[in-house]
Design a protein around this motif. Structure first.
Motif, PDB file in Angstrom:
ATOM      1  N   HIS A  82       2.928   8.407   2.397  1.00 19.77           N
ATOM      2  CA  HIS A  82       3.002   8.298   0.931  1.00 19.77           C
ATOM      3  C   HIS A  82       2.766   9.684   0.344  1.00 19.77           C
ATOM      4  O   HIS A  82       2.030  10.486   0.937  1.00 19.77           O
ATOM      5  CB  HIS A  82       1.975   7.296   0.392  1.00 19.77           C
ATOM      6  N   ASP A 108      -4.926  13.841   2.276  1.00 25.98           N
ATOM      7  CA  ASP A 108      -4.441  12.451   2.093  1.00 25.98           C
ATOM      8  C   ASP A 108      -3.278  12.467   1.119  1.00 25.98           C
ATOM      9  O   ASP A 108      -3.487  12.279  -0.067  1.00 25.98           O
ATOM     10  CB  ASP A 108      -5.591  11.570   1.603  1.00 25.98           C
ATOM     11  N   GLU A 142       0.845   4.231  -2.666  1.00 25.45           N
ATOM     12  CA  GLU A 142      -0.151   3.755  -1.701  1.00 25.45           C
ATOM     13  C   GLU A 142      -1.542   3.744  -2.302  1.00 25.45           C
ATOM     14  O   GLU A 142      -2.338   2.854  -2.041  1.00 25.45           O
ATOM     15  CB  GLU A 142      -0.123   4.644  -0.450  1.00 25.45           C
ATOM     16  N   GLU A 143      -1.819   4.747  -3.130  1.00 23.38           N
ATOM     17  CA  GLU A 143      -3.179   4.870  -3.670  1.00 23.38           C
ATOM     18  C   GLU A 143      -3.466   3.842  -4.769  1.00 23.38           C
ATOM     19  O   GLU A 143      -4.604   3.728  -5.227  1.00 23.38           O
ATOM     20  CB  GLU A 143      -3.414   6.301  -4.207  1.00 23.38           C
ATOM     21  N   GLU A 167      -1.381   9.447   8.283  1.00 23.78           N
ATOM     22  CA  GLU A 167      -2.455   9.438   7.280  1.00 23.78           C
ATOM     23  C   GLU A 167      -3.561  10.376   7.742  1.00 23.78           C
ATOM     24  O   GLU A 167      -3.569  10.823   8.898  1.00 23.78           O
ATOM     25  CB  GLU A 167      -3.019   8.010   7.167  1.00 23.78           C
TER      26      GLU A 167
HETATM   27 ZN   LIG Z   1      -3.421   8.014   2.178  1.00 29.09          ZN
END
Ligand SMILES: [Zn+2]
Length: 376
Positions: A82, A108, A142-143, A167
């Motif tokens: 992501h 991330d 995704e977050e 990830e």
């Molecule tokens: Zn992530």
């Protein structure tokens, strides 16, 4: 035959450039305009480095999503990432210090996107192809729960022999994740019969009393040994001290390690007994993400990675995470999934978020060699 790790080490500066470009294009999940701008940067990087097939999946509410393909096989290996981050624009300065790059989303997971692009680039330069093409699916939400991508993720996973999730790795040594807990989200709503607490208290039925009994009952399922946790994050209810409560509710977060546990918990939570028959009890919600279980096929992927790492002169460890990722979706549909393949770093969602730049080549080589081994 090109030595993949050496090739990557020779391109250290270019890899750092890719990472910096992605980090500079800030992409907070809820700002479609910014996320889309970052998507354009990502697409350009893919086109310049790999020049394979690009499919843009346009989205109205969140950033556009991308499917980048390398190779032409009929089967596929899925790499899942992501490019949205939790950081508002300008919230975190970008800086390079002591061989580390600090910045929003660098760990991330723009570091993971960078090593994936370079792993694909390396395969291409080395002319490595097989029966399986490589599909790199990059989502944009995704977050914030993956509501606009989880169907697509599951669809792509079902077409794949295995899933690699770059990830963020486990700090401090970059262990990969062979296990992630699943998550269930529930809300318990209790309706009672309100009366005066002094005049005729026994004519009423307290929603709060019932809620307390319910909690005491289902908390018995909380089991540290088995890795099941049940957290009642909030409760609310009642109106006044001297009124028997008409309504009460609780928000519940449940974590578990196996699909079996998920089913047991869902069954137990959704079918509540009522302790005081004059109240009504309703549980809403359900399983949000199934766990990534450390199955034999997941462990096998880890063993392959460990062997590759050993050939590069270091020991790769494995670990578990209590948090979920999009890898939970692919594991949930039964496809072997290995997670946490992003570079060594630390501080996801925290101010000290960074990656170790020297590690980029090692991580990209790890992914490239895992793909190479599994292409046929
Ligand atoms: Zn992530």
């Amino acid at each position: 035959m090109v030595n993949l790790l050496n090739y990557l080490k020779e391109h250290q500066q270019q890899m750092e450039d890719t990472l910096l470009r992605l980090v500079e294009a800030e992409s907070p999940s809820n700002d479609k305009k910014l996320v889309d701008q970052c998507g354009v940067v990502l697409q350009k990087q893919f086109e310049q480095l790999i020049s394979g097939q690009v499919d843009v999946i346009e989205k109205d509410e969140v950033g556009n999503q991308y499917r980048f393909t390398y190779g032409t096989g009929s089967e596929q290996i899925l790499i899942l990432g992501h490019y949205d981050t939790v950081w508002d624009q300008g919230a975190l300065p970008i800086r390079k210090q002591d061989g580390k790059l600090y910045g929003p989303g660098v760990f991330d997971m723009k570091g993971g996107l960078t090593v994936t692009l370079w792993a694909m680039k390396t395969l291409k330069e080395a002319g490595i192809v097989g029966n399986r093409k490589v599909v790199f699916l990059v989502t944009s939400d995704e977050e914030i729960g993956s509501h606009h991508s989880h169907e697509l993720i599951k669809q792509e996973a079902k077409k794949s022999a295995m899933v690699i999730v770059p990830e963020s790795s486990i700090s401090p040594k970059g262990a990969v994740k062979t296990q992630r807990k699943g998550i269930g989200l529930f809300q318990l709503q209790v309706r009672g019969v309100p009366v005066h607490a002094g005049i005729n208290p026994w004519d009423g039925a307290s929603a709060i009393d019932e809620l307390a009994l319910q909690i005491a009952d289902f908390k018995k399922l909380d089991d540290r040994e088995k890795g099941i946790s049940i957290n009642i994050g909030t409760i609310s209810g009642g109106t006044r001290k001297n009124v028997v409560a008409a309504y009460a509710e609780a928000d519940i977060d449940v974590r578990f390690e196996t699909k079996e546990q998920a089913e047991m918990l869902e069954e137990a939570l959704l079918n509540r007994p009522t302790f005081n028959e004059r109240t009504t009890v309703e549980m809403l919600g359900g399983i949000n993400r199934y766990p990534l279980e450390r199955s034999e096929s997941v462990f096998d992927l880890y063993l392959q990675l460990k062997e590759i790492a050993a050939s590069h002169g270091y020991e790769l460890e494995e670990g578990a995470s209590g948090g979920g990722s999009d890898g939970n979706f692919t594991a949930g549909v039964g496809i072997p999934t290995i997670d946490g393949l992003g570079p060594v770093g630390d501080g996801a969602h925290a101010e000290h978020e960074h990656v170790e730049l020297e590690n980029l080549a090692y991580r990209a080589a790890l992914i490239a060699e895992l793909i190479k081994r599994n292409m046929d």
